[in-house]
Design a protein around this motif. Structure first.
Motif, PDB file in Angstrom:
ATOM      1  N   ILE A 186       6.420   8.979  -9.330  1.00  0.00           N
ATOM      2  CA  ILE A 186       6.422   8.625  -7.908  1.00  0.00           C
ATOM      3  C   ILE A 186       6.116   7.148  -7.722  1.00  0.00           C
ATOM      4  O   ILE A 186       6.755   6.464  -6.920  1.00  0.00           O
ATOM      5  CB  ILE A 186       5.403   9.496  -7.142  1.00  0.00           C
ATOM      6  CG1 ILE A 186       5.888  10.931  -7.126  1.00  0.00           C
ATOM      7  CG2 ILE A 186       5.213   8.988  -5.735  1.00  0.00           C
ATOM      8  CD1 ILE A 186       5.046  11.845  -6.289  1.00  0.00           C
ATOM      9  N   VAL A 187       5.147   6.641  -8.494  1.00  0.00           N
ATOM     10  CA  VAL A 187       4.821   5.217  -8.380  1.00  0.00           C
ATOM     11  C   VAL A 187       6.049   4.372  -8.681  1.00  0.00           C
ATOM     12  O   VAL A 187       6.383   3.446  -7.941  1.00  0.00           O
ATOM     13  CB  VAL A 187       3.675   4.841  -9.343  1.00  0.00           C
ATOM     14  CG1 VAL A 187       3.497   3.344  -9.396  1.00  0.00           C
ATOM     15  CG2 VAL A 187       2.376   5.477  -8.905  1.00  0.00           C
ATOM     16  N   LEU A 208       5.631   2.086   3.818  1.00  0.00           N
ATOM     17  CA  LEU A 208       4.764   3.242   3.573  1.00  0.00           C
ATOM     18  C   LEU A 208       5.232   3.968   2.325  1.00  0.00           C
ATOM     19  O   LEU A 208       6.408   4.081   2.055  1.00  0.00           O
ATOM     20  CB  LEU A 208       4.835   4.215   4.757  1.00  0.00           C
ATOM     21  CG  LEU A 208       4.508   3.638   6.113  1.00  0.00           C
ATOM     22  CD1 LEU A 208       4.908   4.613   7.196  1.00  0.00           C
ATOM     23  CD2 LEU A 208       3.016   3.355   6.201  1.00  0.00           C
ATOM     24  N   ASN A 209       4.289   4.486   1.581  1.00  0.00           N
ATOM     25  CA  ASN A 209       4.650   5.275   0.397  1.00  0.00           C
ATOM     26  C   ASN A 209       4.794   6.719   0.797  1.00  0.00           C
ATOM     27  O   ASN A 209       4.111   7.592   0.277  1.00  0.00           O
ATOM     28  CB  ASN A 209       3.551   5.140  -0.660  1.00  0.00           C
ATOM     29  CG  ASN A 209       3.778   3.921  -1.516  1.00  0.00           C
ATOM     30  OD1 ASN A 209       4.848   3.738  -2.055  1.00  0.00           O
ATOM     31  ND2 ASN A 209       2.774   3.104  -1.633  1.00  0.00           N
ATOM     32  N   ALA A 210       5.625   6.992   1.795  1.00  0.00           N
ATOM     33  CA  ALA A 210       5.685   8.356   2.319  1.00  0.00           C
ATOM     34  C   ALA A 210       7.035   9.007   2.056  1.00  0.00           C
ATOM     35  O   ALA A 210       7.141   9.949   1.294  1.00  0.00           O
ATOM     36  CB  ALA A 210       5.376   8.356   3.799  1.00  0.00           C
ATOM     37  N   GLU A 211       8.089   8.493   2.687  1.00  0.00           N
ATOM     38  CA  GLU A 211       9.395   9.106   2.451  1.00  0.00           C
ATOM     39  C   GLU A 211      10.331   8.081   1.860  1.00  0.00           C
ATOM     40  O   GLU A 211      10.173   6.889   2.050  1.00  0.00           O
ATOM     41  CB  GLU A 211       9.999   9.612   3.769  1.00  0.00           C
ATOM     42  CG  GLU A 211       9.125  10.583   4.501  1.00  0.00           C
ATOM     43  CD  GLU A 211       9.071  10.227   5.985  1.00  0.00           C
ATOM     44  OE1 GLU A 211       8.887  11.144   6.769  1.00  0.00           O
ATOM     45  OE2 GLU A 211       9.223   9.043   6.329  1.00  0.00           O
ATOM     46  N   ILE A 218      -5.317  -2.577  -3.678  1.00  0.00           N
ATOM     47  CA  ILE A 218      -5.496  -1.175  -3.300  1.00  0.00           C
ATOM     48  C   ILE A 218      -6.538  -1.053  -2.202  1.00  0.00           C
ATOM     49  O   ILE A 218      -6.405  -0.276  -1.271  1.00  0.00           O
ATOM     50  CB  ILE A 218      -5.915  -0.329  -4.521  1.00  0.00           C
ATOM     51  CG1 ILE A 218      -4.768  -0.219  -5.503  1.00  0.00           C
ATOM     52  CG2 ILE A 218      -6.343   1.063  -4.092  1.00  0.00           C
ATOM     53  CD1 ILE A 218      -5.118   0.575  -6.741  1.00  0.00           C
ATOM     54  N   LYS A 219      -7.596  -1.869  -2.299  1.00  0.00           N
ATOM     55  CA  LYS A 219      -8.675  -1.724  -1.339  1.00  0.00           C
ATOM     56  C   LYS A 219      -8.339  -2.340   0.013  1.00  0.00           C
ATOM     57  O   LYS A 219      -8.771  -1.861   1.039  1.00  0.00           O
ATOM     58  CB  LYS A 219      -9.955  -2.391  -1.870  1.00  0.00           C
ATOM     59  CG  LYS A 219     -10.536  -1.716  -3.087  1.00  0.00           C
ATOM     60  CD  LYS A 219     -11.136  -0.382  -2.794  1.00  0.00           C
ATOM     61  CE  LYS A 219     -12.526  -0.537  -2.242  1.00  0.00           C
ATOM     62  NZ  LYS A 219     -13.161   0.748  -1.986  1.00  0.00           N
ATOM     63  N   ILE A 220      -7.586  -3.413   0.005  1.00  0.00           N
ATOM     64  CA  ILE A 220      -7.382  -4.137   1.261  1.00  0.00           C
ATOM     65  C   ILE A 220      -6.067  -3.755   1.932  1.00  0.00           C
ATOM     66  O   ILE A 220      -6.045  -3.317   3.053  1.00  0.00           O
ATOM     67  CB  ILE A 220      -7.429  -5.661   1.039  1.00  0.00           C
ATOM     68  CG1 ILE A 220      -8.810  -6.049   0.523  1.00  0.00           C
ATOM     69  CG2 ILE A 220      -7.151  -6.390   2.338  1.00  0.00           C
ATOM     70  CD1 ILE A 220      -8.976  -7.518   0.299  1.00  0.00           C
ATOM     71  N   VAL A 279      -2.390  -1.849   1.001  1.00  0.00           N
ATOM     72  CA  VAL A 279      -1.477  -1.263   0.036  1.00  0.00           C
ATOM     73  C   VAL A 279      -0.041  -1.406   0.502  1.00  0.00           C
ATOM     74  O   VAL A 279       0.335  -0.900   1.550  1.00  0.00           O
ATOM     75  CB  VAL A 279      -1.793   0.238  -0.133  1.00  0.00           C
ATOM     76  CG1 VAL A 279      -0.848   0.828  -1.138  1.00  0.00           C
ATOM     77  CG2 VAL A 279      -3.219   0.416  -0.592  1.00  0.00           C
ATOM     78  N   THR A 280       0.747  -2.129  -0.250  1.00  0.00           N
ATOM     79  CA  THR A 280       2.186  -2.159   0.024  1.00  0.00           C
ATOM     80  C   THR A 280       2.891  -1.779  -1.277  1.00  0.00           C
ATOM     81  O   THR A 280       2.270  -1.782  -2.328  1.00  0.00           O
ATOM     82  CB  THR A 280       2.667  -3.566   0.429  1.00  0.00           C
ATOM     83  OG1 THR A 280       2.540  -4.426  -0.705  1.00  0.00           O
ATOM     84  CG2 THR A 280       1.862  -4.098   1.584  1.00  0.00           C
ATOM     85  N   PRO A 281       4.174  -1.485  -1.216  1.00  0.00           N
ATOM     86  CA  PRO A 281       4.879  -1.134  -2.452  1.00  0.00           C
ATOM     87  C   PRO A 281       4.880  -2.231  -3.501  1.00  0.00           C
ATOM     88  O   PRO A 281       5.317  -2.008  -4.629  1.00  0.00           O
ATOM     89  CB  PRO A 281       6.298  -0.829  -1.953  1.00  0.00           C
ATOM     90  CG  PRO A 281       6.109  -0.353  -0.570  1.00  0.00           C
ATOM     91  CD  PRO A 281       4.978  -1.175  -0.025  1.00  0.00           C
ATOM     92  N   VAL A 301       2.313  -3.176  -4.893  1.00  0.00           N
ATOM     93  CA  VAL A 301       1.423  -2.601  -5.909  1.00  0.00           C
ATOM     94  C   VAL A 301       2.226  -1.709  -6.843  1.00  0.00           C
ATOM     95  O   VAL A 301       2.030  -1.722  -8.058  1.00  0.00           O
ATOM     96  CB  VAL A 301       0.290  -1.779  -5.250  1.00  0.00           C
ATOM     97  CG1 VAL A 301      -0.719  -1.354  -6.289  1.00  0.00           C
ATOM     98  CG2 VAL A 301      -0.384  -2.569  -4.167  1.00  0.00           C
ATOM     99  N   ASN A 302       3.138  -0.922  -6.280  1.00  0.00           N
ATOM    100  CA  ASN A 302       3.996  -0.072  -7.102  1.00  0.00           C
ATOM    101  C   ASN A 302       4.803  -0.917  -8.069  1.00  0.00           C
ATOM    102  O   ASN A 302       4.962  -0.574  -9.241  1.00  0.00           O
ATOM    103  CB  ASN A 302       4.967   0.738  -6.241  1.00  0.00           C
ATOM    104  CG  ASN A 302       4.261   1.686  -5.325  1.00  0.00           C
ATOM    105  OD1 ASN A 302       3.338   1.303  -4.631  1.00  0.00           O
ATOM    106  ND2 ASN A 302       4.688   2.927  -5.314  1.00  0.00           N
TER     107      ASN A 302
END
Lengths: 413, 258, 301
Positions: free
Chosen positions: B24-25, B35-38, B220-222, B224-226, B228-229
């Protein structure tokens, strides 16, 4: 005596250095050069010289040396004129920084912290090389007592007269020997105008955060700050004590109050609660005035149909005055003084207020601040409200230890 | 031996559990949405953002520099320790080498922080991270080298000695070529450990020095956008390569047969 | 005769030459810091954070050694409670890892040699990703906008139960812990299971045991040493974890690692942070000793 051949590589590297600065920096730059501590001390930026066929040996050696130094300093060509600023997240406008950089022909390198405690802990763990830090009153007090700050040279700060006298001569720095007021925020209640409309809540009191009978209707929709001092201060104020009260029995009462209300709260949150407010997941927060201002702006921009409003509770609230101070390990106090004087100009000071809605102690800035912001009591409280505001004092080591234990109990019980 | 259907089902379920989150990542690093949703659409956008992110590039460079330097020194010291542990049965050294590996990392991080500040008065930065990484990597290299030595027939060294070779000659012409695969595997392990290390670096980094894991943590703490992925995917590829290479050189050791 | 003596002296010289560099390095950067930490737990907190000096010229300054941090640790139950909570989380994580790892290890052990290496590599590969990434991946899966959470809450809603937050909860912390440590349980277990003699199972079958009895009476007891080493490899790191509760946990999910981190990087109470670390070290040493005792016992099928 054909020495030209040996030096043919220099122009190409210099061209690379100018044209592809980033890539070269990534591959060959000396990592010891690009950090706040030690940066700029031995590295002077030199402009590359024209390569001609008729250079003497001496000149060729100097050229080689300069090229090497340029390679080594590639990540910080103007290292000598760098100001190191250690500031809160999101606490200065990018425009202000670029205007200052243009004016002083220097570079500003920024590091960020999200919490006074984090900043103090990092400094205590030996971080050095910062010219300018922006601590809140109690943190500034701690730094002054530790003798970690450089006294200010008032002659370099002619704009100091712009500051409202009410914010000068604070208890933590009488005479402003070390600090210059920068901005202030108030920790108060923020709420979604639509969602709380029919709930009959006393929005002008901390009771709405601490009393289960009001929290019933807000269950899972309230967040409080994840800050030991701030939450305790709110509880103490609600109980009628001073925010700086250090009596352990009072702290225990505050703790029990918090534990009783905790099941109704969604989270302890100091960073993403603005976003949650904006999208309408969270309806009521214990938060910072500038964060709530931001949430309101975002909600309006996204046309969500509600406003995020702020209210200063009648029992009182915490005023956090952030000041600019010079750390004694900073290599460029001259640049730091220039920066402070620059920020004391009305126009520059107003930019932050217009951007994030922070309180502004600078009188000369008033004319540049948007009129609707000037009218907001959360940003510019009137005299009567000002009497209810308190600044936090620093705690001593044993009080910190006890507070830490109380915070552990709050989190775990 | 029998591998019944239930066994297969249970084991495959666990494998799926292991791989699904990482898949998924990776997949969402190409997602055209904040968003890491859809799943919205395919894009390279976040990789472009990554390459323009100067702080990230700086963190990557620090991580690489620290990983290469610390793995070189750790391999050197770890190989010596592995040989000493096997050949001379040096109990005290064995204890000192293996304990950092067994202890929770936070203890090592905290004690090094105390040591650097209180005793060495060292400003936390690249050097402090380097020293910390070398300290915990030595153990891994030593274990790998020692395992390799344990799996070899000692008579070859005796034969060399009987033929009059000095210890240095024995080492240079016999020991070293034989343990070379283990040394390389150890170096790759040390490199991987250093690049991925979070806890110990967190305590010894001080301010102003970022490594990739620290940067990922603050992202991650502040916010989160893709992105990071994207950086996660690239990092995964890198360490994957390292581990596959290492397993080529010392397959037995990495499977836990120490 | 003299040549033999020369040789043994050069061997001794080599021994010291080879052992000294790592020995000295670890002495300086592992043993000394640990000693400093032990000492720090007996010191007073510094006035502005850190440690108070051991000796100071001014007698008014707090200095010297004390037992006060240990007294503070035992003064109220909350700190022992944190340790207890961390132990329970570690135990539950270990048990779940055991249940999940066993089928995989068994499958690999019983597979033909050729596929075994591949299957083991497949277990190790997720370990190749950065630890934080593995934790972050669960932030995505358990997030309120993700499919899994919506599905669970849909089911709960149909049953009339209030929707739950999967992320920032003890559940998320547990999932994260299990996910990160699963490979550590699989490998030692597999190494042990691989060495089992298949004829034992055949004999048991001949004697009339069914599949479950064969597993429980033969395979499982023989695998106990592997279970103990795997358990130690999971239990000990989980005890010291702080990043997983930090990222995936809710407000009440504070473990001993978080507490230690807070002392050093927030409250600046280094003596107390050191005391907590010493207590953690003692706990870990106890576990190691226990694992060694249990793992050393012999089991007869």
């Amino acid at each position: 005596m054909n020495n030209v051949a040996d030096l043919r590589f220099i122009p190409s590297t210099l061209r690379q250095a100018q044209g592809e600065r980033n890539k070269l920096w990534l591959l060959t730059g000396n990592p010891f050069v690009v950090y706040p501590q030690g940066v700029g001390r031995g590295c002077k930026g030199h402009s590359p010289q024209q390569h001609t066929l008729s250079l003497s040996n001496h000149e060729r050696v100097m050229q080689l040396l300069r090229a090497l130094m340029l390679l080594l300093c590639i990540g910080s060509a103007h290292a000598a004129d760098t100001l190191h600023l250690y500031n809160w997240n999101n606490y200065i406008s990018a425009q202000t920084i670029s205007r200052f950089e243009a004016q002083c022909a220097c570079r500003v390198v920024q590091d960020y912290y999200s919490d006074n405690e984090e900043m103090l802990a990092k400094l205590a763990a030996g971080a050095t090389g910062y010219d300018l830090i922006v601590p809140t009153g109690n943190a500034a007090e701690s730094l002054i007592r530790q003798r970690a700050l450089r006294p200010l040279d008032k002659s370099a700060l002619p704009n100091l007269k712009n500051i409202d006298p009410a914010f000068m001569n604070t208890t933590f720095d009488p005479g402003n020997k070390y600090s210059v007021p920068y901005a202030y925020t108030i920790t108060l209640i923020g709420y979604n105008s639509e969602k709380v409309r029919n709930l009959n809540l006393p929005l002008d009191s901390w009771a709405v955060i601490f009393e289960p009978r009001y929290l019933e209707g807000l269950k899972g929709r309230v967040t409080v700050l994840d800050s030991q001092r701030e939450l305790l201060a709110a509880a103490l104020k609600y109980l009628g004590y001073s925010a700086n009260d250090t009596d352990e029995t009072h702290w225990k009462q505050a703790r029990d109050l918090i534990i009783r209300a905790k099941p109704y709260w969604a989270a302890f949150n100091a960073s993403s609660y603005i976003k949650e407010l904006t999208i309408g997941n969270i309806w009521l927060v214990h938060g910072y005035s500038n964060d709530i201002f931001q949430a309101d702006l975002d909600a309006q921009k996204a046309k969500r149909g509600f406003r995020i409003l702020a209210s200063i509770p009648k029992e009182g609230a915490v005023l956090a005055l952030d000041s600019m101070v010079l750390h004694k390990s900073g290599p460029r106090p001259d640049l730091a003084h220039r920066f402070i004087n620059f920020m004391l100009e009305g126009k520059n000071s107003s930019e932050l207020t217009n951007l994030i809605g922070s309180g502004n102690p600078n009188l000369a800035a008033r004319q540049y601040i948007k009129p609707e912001i000037l009218k907001m009591p959360a940003v510019f409280p009137d005299r009567k409200q000002q009497t209810r505001l308190e600044m936090l004092h620093d705690l001593d080591r044993y009080q910190r230890r006890v507070l830490s234990r109380i915070w552990t109990e709050i989190k775990l019980r | 031996m029998r591998r019944g259907p239930w066994l297969w089902a249970a084991a495959l379920a666990v494998y799926a559990f292991l791989y699904l989150p990482l898949t998924i990542v990776v997949v969402y690093s190409f997602n055209d949405s904040r968003l890491n949703a859809e799943w919205v659409g395919f894009t390279w956008h976040w990789y472009h953002v990554l390459l323009d992110d100067h702080e990230m590039l700086l963190a990557a460079r620090n991580s690489l520099f620290i990983a290469v330097s610390s793995s070189l020194v750790a391999t050197l010291l770890g190989t010596m320790a592995g040989i000493a542990m096997h050949r001379y049965n040096f109990k005290l050294l064995t204890f000192m080498v293996l304990t950092p590996v067994a202890m929770p990392e936070i203890l090592l991080g905290v004690s090094l922080l105390l040591f650097f500040i209180q005793v060495l008065n060292l400003t936390l930065g690249i050097v402090s991270i380097l020293l910390a990484h070398i300290t915990f990597s030595i153990g891994f290299v030593a274990v790998i080298v020692r395992a390799r030595l344990a799996g070899m027939d000692d008579s070859i060294f005796e034969a060399a000695r009987d033929l009059g070779a000095s210890p240095w000659e024995t080492f240079r012409y016999i020991t070293f070529p034989l343990i070379l695969p283990a040394v390389i595997a150890g170096a790759l392990m040390a490199f991987t450990l250093s690049i991925d290390d979070f806890v110990i670096t967190f305590f010894t980094a001080g301010v102003g020095v970022q490594t990739l894991p620290l940067r990922i943590y603050s992202m991650i703490k502040i916010a989160v956008t893709p992105e990071v992925n994207a950086v996660s995917t690239l990092l995964m590829l890198l360490t994957l390569t390292m581990i596959v290479l290492a397993s080529r050189f010392a397959p037995d050791v990495l499977k836990g047969k120490t | 005769m003299s040549e033999q003596r020369k040789l043994s002296r050069s061997v001794r010289l080599t021994k010291w030459l080879v052992s000294s560099p790592p020995f000295l390095f670890l002495l300086l950067f592992f043993v000394a810091p640990s000693a400093i930490m032990v000492l720090a737990s007996f010191r007073y907190p510094g006035e502005f954070g850190g440690l108070a000096p051991l000796t100071a010229s001014d007698p008014n300054i707090l200095q010297g050694l004390t037992l006060e941090t240990y007294r503070f640790f035992f003064s109220e139950f909350i700190y022992s409670y944190v340790f207890l909570k961390s132990f329970i989380v570690a135990l539950v994580t270990t048990l779940i890892c055991l249940v999940m790892a066993y089928p995989v290890a068994l499958l690999i052990a019983r597979s033909p040699k050729k596929s075994r290496d591949l299957m083991v590599l497949l277990v190790i590969l997720p370990f190749a990703s950065n630890f934080l990434i593995r934790v972050y991946s669960w932030m995505i899966i358990l997030g309120p906008q993700a499919a899994f959470s919506k599905m669970v809450n849909g089911v709960l809603g149909a049953l009339g139960i209030v929707p739950v937050h999967l992320l920032f909860s003890p559940f998320a912390v547990l999932v994260g812990m299990v996910y990160v440590h699963l490979p550590f349980m699989v490998l030692p277990l597999y190494t042990n299971l691989e060495k089992h003699d298949p004829t034992l199972l055949d004999a048991a079958q001949d004697l009339g045991a069914n599949a479950w009895q064969r597993f429980w009476r033969v395979t499982f007891p023989l695998s106990l040493p592997g279970i103990y080493s795997g358990a130690a490899l999971v239990f000990i790191p989980v005890l010291g974890m702080f990043a997983i509760p930090d990222i995936l946990g809710g407000t009440g999910d504070m473990l001993i690692g978080n507490l230690i981190k807070e002392q050093f990087l927030s409250t600046r109470d280094w003596p107390f942070g050191s005391t907590l670390s010493i207590m953690l070290t003692i706990a870990v040493l106890l576990i190691v000793w226990l694992a060694a005792r249990l793992g050393g016992r012999r089991h007869y099928a």
